[in-house]
Design an enzyme around this catalytic site. Structure first.
Site, PDB file in Angstrom:
ATOM      1  N   CYS A  50       0.841  -1.204   0.000  1.00 37.61           N
ATOM      2  CA  CYS A  50       0.000   0.000   0.000  1.00 37.61           C
ATOM      3  C   CYS A  50       0.876   1.255   0.000  1.00 37.61           C
ATOM      4  CB  CYS A  50      -0.961  -0.001   1.182  1.00 37.61           C
ATOM      5  SG  CYS A  50      -0.203  -0.300   2.787  1.00 37.61           S
ATOM      6  N   GLY A  51       1.986   1.199  -0.708  1.00 38.42           N
ATOM      7  CA  GLY A  51       2.835   2.372  -0.828  1.00 38.42           C
ATOM      8  C   GLY A  51       3.464   2.756   0.503  1.00 38.42           C
TER       9      GLY A  51
END
Length: 354
Positions: free
Chosen positions: A125-126
């Site tokens: 998720c970055g």
């Protein structure tokens, strides 16, 4: 065999001194074995990139389906949580703290702070988990510099695994599985609220802070620190913003983050039919649950939005890499075909002399 794919730029009619030469990105290096195994290696790599791209596309679609529900949950929960906080603040303004015995209105000198850190249970998720963990590490360093103790409550597997690797930080409470289905529920928020309530009412901590990622938009999320307890003290008020414990002129001060809630719609004259302590006792549980549920929903919406953006970028990178490998594969295949043709021609020329 190594193929270098360098971008080309069109010539411009400007003189050499006035011409702006753009900076070219570094060439993409495609490594493969020489001989007949080079094309097979590139084909295997193409298949691997295609499978990865299909996986990232699927994860992007799943995150896009979840982010809508999470965004609606955040938008629907914010008005209630803010209105409840504003009304509770208004009631506390009408009551003198020294007239009633209510521990949440009479803050003691801060000696220990409870930090509730909200992270995700999964990765990919970055920078979502990294940003909120960095915010928590900064806050822990600030408390250490102020010679204040702390109790760390980690919500999410990623935060717990990070703090476990640190020898100077101990996770006192560990909670996972919040929002594992679709969106967080009030039952999950009540579990955290009970822990926070027991810590504060037993005077184990003097202040409770929430560290979570606030959902701004699908492309922007920012980690924030908000004070949950106490409700009022040293000019501190509740509303749609948070508060931070800082130092000013060598003394502990509370600074507000955000704007004060609008209380113009609430009438100035109120008559309490019941004891104000009973009213506050009934509202404090609802207040804790609503604020923690809002933090869970904000964190969940930020996580799925970050995952959707990360998977979108991964899919674009996979497509770019696939095109580069495909060019190298076509060159390798063309070189192999050309070599075979040359061998046939050389063999035919050799047979003409017999």
């Amino acid at each position: 065999m190594t193929h270098f794919l360098e971008p080309r730029f069109h010539q411009t009619p400007f003189p050499p001194l006035l011409r702006r030469i753009p900076k070219s990105p570094p060439p993409i290096s495609i490594q493969c074995r020489g001989g007949g195994g080079g094309a097979r290696d590139l084909q295997s790599r193409l298949d691997s990139i295609n499978n990865t791209q299909k996986l990232t596309e699927a994860m992007k679609l799943v995150a896009a389906a979840k982010v809508r529900r999470a965004q609606e949950a955040v938008i629907n929960s914010r008005p209630f949580a803010q209105s409840l906080a504003q009304f509770l603040h208004f009631i506390t303004q009408q009551i003198q703290p020294h007239e009633i015995d209510f521990p949440f209105l009479n803050p003691a000198p801060v000696g220990k702070v409870a930090l509730v850190v909200f992270t995700g249970d999964r990765g990919l998720c970055g920078g979502f988990n990294a940003s909120v963990i960095k915010k928590a590490d900064t806050r822990l360093a600030e408390l250490k510099n102020l010679d204040l103790g702390h109790i760390l409550i980690s919500v999410g597997k990623k935060g717990n695994s990070h703090f476990r690797r640190r020898s100077d930080v101990q996770v006192d409470k560990y909670i996972t599985g919040c929002g594992g289905g679709s969106v967080p529920t009030a039952k999950e928020a009540q579990t955290i609220a009970d822990i926070v309530f027991s810590l504060f009412i037993s005077e184990e901590v003097d202040k409770v802070e929430l560290i979570y990622t606030k959902f701004v938009s699908l492309l922007k999320c920012e980690p924030v620190i908000e004070t949950l307890l106490p409700l009022l003290g040293d000019g501190e008020a509740m509303g749609d913003g948070g508060f931070r414990l800082t130092t000013k002129e060598g003394k502990l001060k509370v600074e507000r983050e955000g704007k004060r809630g609008n209380l113009e719609e609430i009438p100035a004259l109120l008559e309490f039919e019941q004891d104000p302590v009973q009213i506050l006792d009934g509202m404090i549980a609802l207040y804790l649950n609503s604020q923690i549920l809002r933090a869970l929903q904000e964190s969940m919406a930020s996580e799925v939005a970050a995952r959707m953006n990360a998977m979108s970028n991964a899919s674009e990178n996979a497509l770019e890499l696939k095109n580069s490998v495909l060019v190298a594969y076509n060159r390798e295949r063309q070189a192999k075909i050309t070599g075979e043709i040359l061998e046939i021609v050389a063999g035919a020329e050799a047979l003409q002399g017999f």
